[in-house]
Design an enzyme around this catalytic site. Sequence first.
Site, PDB file in Angstrom:
ATOM      1  N   SER A 222      47.589  19.559  55.531  1.00  0.00           N
ATOM      2  CA  SER A 222      46.653  20.444  55.692  1.00  0.00           C
ATOM      3  C   SER A 222      47.358  21.670  56.128  1.00  0.00           C
ATOM      4  CB  SER A 222      45.429  20.378  56.859  1.00  0.00           C
ATOM      5  OG  SER A 222      44.743  19.351  56.303  1.00  0.00           O
TER       6      SER A 222
ATOM      7  N   GLY B  94      42.534  18.635  53.824  1.00  0.00           N
ATOM      8  CA  GLY B  94      43.312  19.001  52.747  1.00  0.00           C
ATOM      9  C   GLY B  94      43.642  20.530  52.895  1.00  0.00           C
TER      10      GLY B  94
ATOM     11  N   GLY C 194      44.681  24.706  51.882  1.00  0.00           N
ATOM     12  CA  GLY C 194      44.254  25.845  50.875  1.00  0.00           C
ATOM     13  C   GLY C 194      43.006  26.371  50.690  1.00  0.00           C
TER      14      GLY C 194
ATOM     15  N   CYS D 286      36.554  17.861  57.383  1.00  0.00           N
ATOM     16  CA  CYS D 286      37.367  19.221  57.252  1.00  0.00           C
ATOM     17  C   CYS D 286      37.252  19.679  55.864  1.00  0.00           C
ATOM     18  CB  CYS D 286      38.658  18.967  57.560  1.00  0.00           C
ATOM     19  SG  CYS D 286      39.690  20.408  58.042  1.00  0.00           S
TER      20      CYS D 286
ATOM     21  N   GLN E 256      33.801  21.106  53.610  1.00  0.00           N
ATOM     22  CA  GLN E 256      33.731  22.462  52.692  1.00  0.00           C
ATOM     23  C   GLN E 256      33.382  22.051  51.215  1.00  0.00           C
ATOM     24  OE1 GLN E 256      37.609  23.926  53.331  1.00  0.00           O
ATOM     25  NE2 GLN E 256      37.186  23.935  55.723  1.00  0.00           N
TER      26      GLN E 256
ATOM     27  N   ASN F 219      41.517  22.201  62.402  1.00  0.00           N
ATOM     28  CA  ASN F 219      42.660  22.678  61.628  1.00  0.00           C
ATOM     29  C   ASN F 219      41.955  23.113  60.382  1.00  0.00           C
ATOM     30  OD1 ASN F 219      44.984  23.547  60.402  1.00  0.00           O
ATOM     31  ND2 ASN F 219      45.660  21.390  59.901  1.00  0.00           N
TER      32      ASN F 219
ATOM     33  N   HIS G 156      37.843  17.338  63.122  1.00  0.00           N
ATOM     34  CA  HIS G 156      38.572  15.982  62.881  1.00  0.00           C
ATOM     35  C   HIS G 156      38.149  14.897  63.985  1.00  0.00           C
ATOM     36  CE1 HIS G 156      41.352  16.772  59.681  1.00  0.00           C
ATOM     37  NE2 HIS G 156      41.419  17.924  60.064  1.00  0.00           N
TER      38      HIS G 156
ATOM     39  N   GLU H  66      38.720  11.582  63.935  1.00  0.00           N
ATOM     40  CA  GLU H  66      39.700  10.883  64.298  1.00  0.00           C
ATOM     41  C   GLU H  66      40.696  11.284  65.248  1.00  0.00           C
ATOM     42  OE1 GLU H  66      41.840  13.544  61.822  1.00  0.00           O
ATOM     43  OE2 GLU H  66      39.964  12.758  61.787  1.00  0.00           O
TER      44      GLU H  66
END
Length: 387
Positions: free
Chosen positions: A59, A251, A253, A278, A282, A320, A362, A364
């Site tokens: 990411s 991921g 971008g 994450c 989106q 993140n 996240h 995890e």
Amino acid sequence: MTGSNELPRLLCNPRPAHLVLRDGTTFSGWAAGAEAVIEGEVVFNTSMTGYQEMLTDPSYHGQILTLTTSHVGQVGVNPSDAESNRIWARALVVQDLDLEPSSWRANGSTEEWLTERGVAVGWGFDTRAIVRHVRTSGAVPGLLVTDGTPPEDLGGRAAEARGTDGLDLAREVACSEGYDWDEGPWASPSHPIASAETDNCPKVAVIDFGVKRSILRRLVIEGFAVRVLPPDTSADELTTGNFAGVVLSNGPGDPSAVAGARSLINGLVGRVPILGICMGCQLLGLALGGRTVKLPFGHHGGNHPVRELTTGRVLVTAQNHNYAVEESSLPREIEVTHINLTDGTLEGLSLPKAGIEAVQFHPEASPGPNDSIELFARFAERCKGNK
């Protein structure tokens, strides 16, 4: 810095380094690692630990990572903590770079690990000043200069530096061919990674937009046989492949630039349980009719408070991301499940009738330490009902 045997190597002939931003602002410090001029979007992470995990997290592709913690490198590096098979952050900026690790788990120094992999590092920077500037001016691209080029010679190049807007970086980090994953989490010094017997486990497909290994390890703990697939996998291949569920991974971008993701997800909705994490959240938001927006300076750290709306509980989450789903853009049938308590942005959504749940943070990573781990258990329950 620490490590008396190592100090002369960097301090006897120190190399200058400069962080030159697109808006003309320049910060100065010292260089380690590769001699280069690196372009990327400058982001900061407020976590106190986990620098190896951050650097290897796909990411961070396209970004110059600035860490706010005072000391980086003191625990060294080891294979078990890597989130992928390489460093994805384009460069690293820190206040202090410790050269000699002091952790019993370390099998190498952070500085040597970065140098061997050709990563440019800026140390001795006033990271607090960098963070204050990014918080005020917003996410800004720039250049980390470690090859001795005078910063005044790079003003034009810095002014043309690109951020992540409009870039499909997920395609650059994702796998090109599918593979199976059966490793669980770190267990003990003698058996650092535990593998699972997956012959009789339900299969789950993970669409790789830049997946972290810790997500895969968590799915193994939940009893899944994990198959990681590239983002150009078709919906028909997934729905006819005997998969009990599908995970849309994190991921890098701009999510609105990820080619083919919306059509893939639309082909899965209502046919198989889905968990989005994450960027996966989106992409689900976009596929279900919503919009994504760029946050002023993103959420990067391990202490973000999130309210779970159904219970009122406050979760301490690791995050993140630079983009978020715009809540007001979602259709009425989409339920908002989580809200960020610092800025009110959407942190989770669901479509219960289709077996869909997604979170922007996240689960995890568990900084709470296990505040949100139940999301995986809920996904496992939904998959059990998908015969």
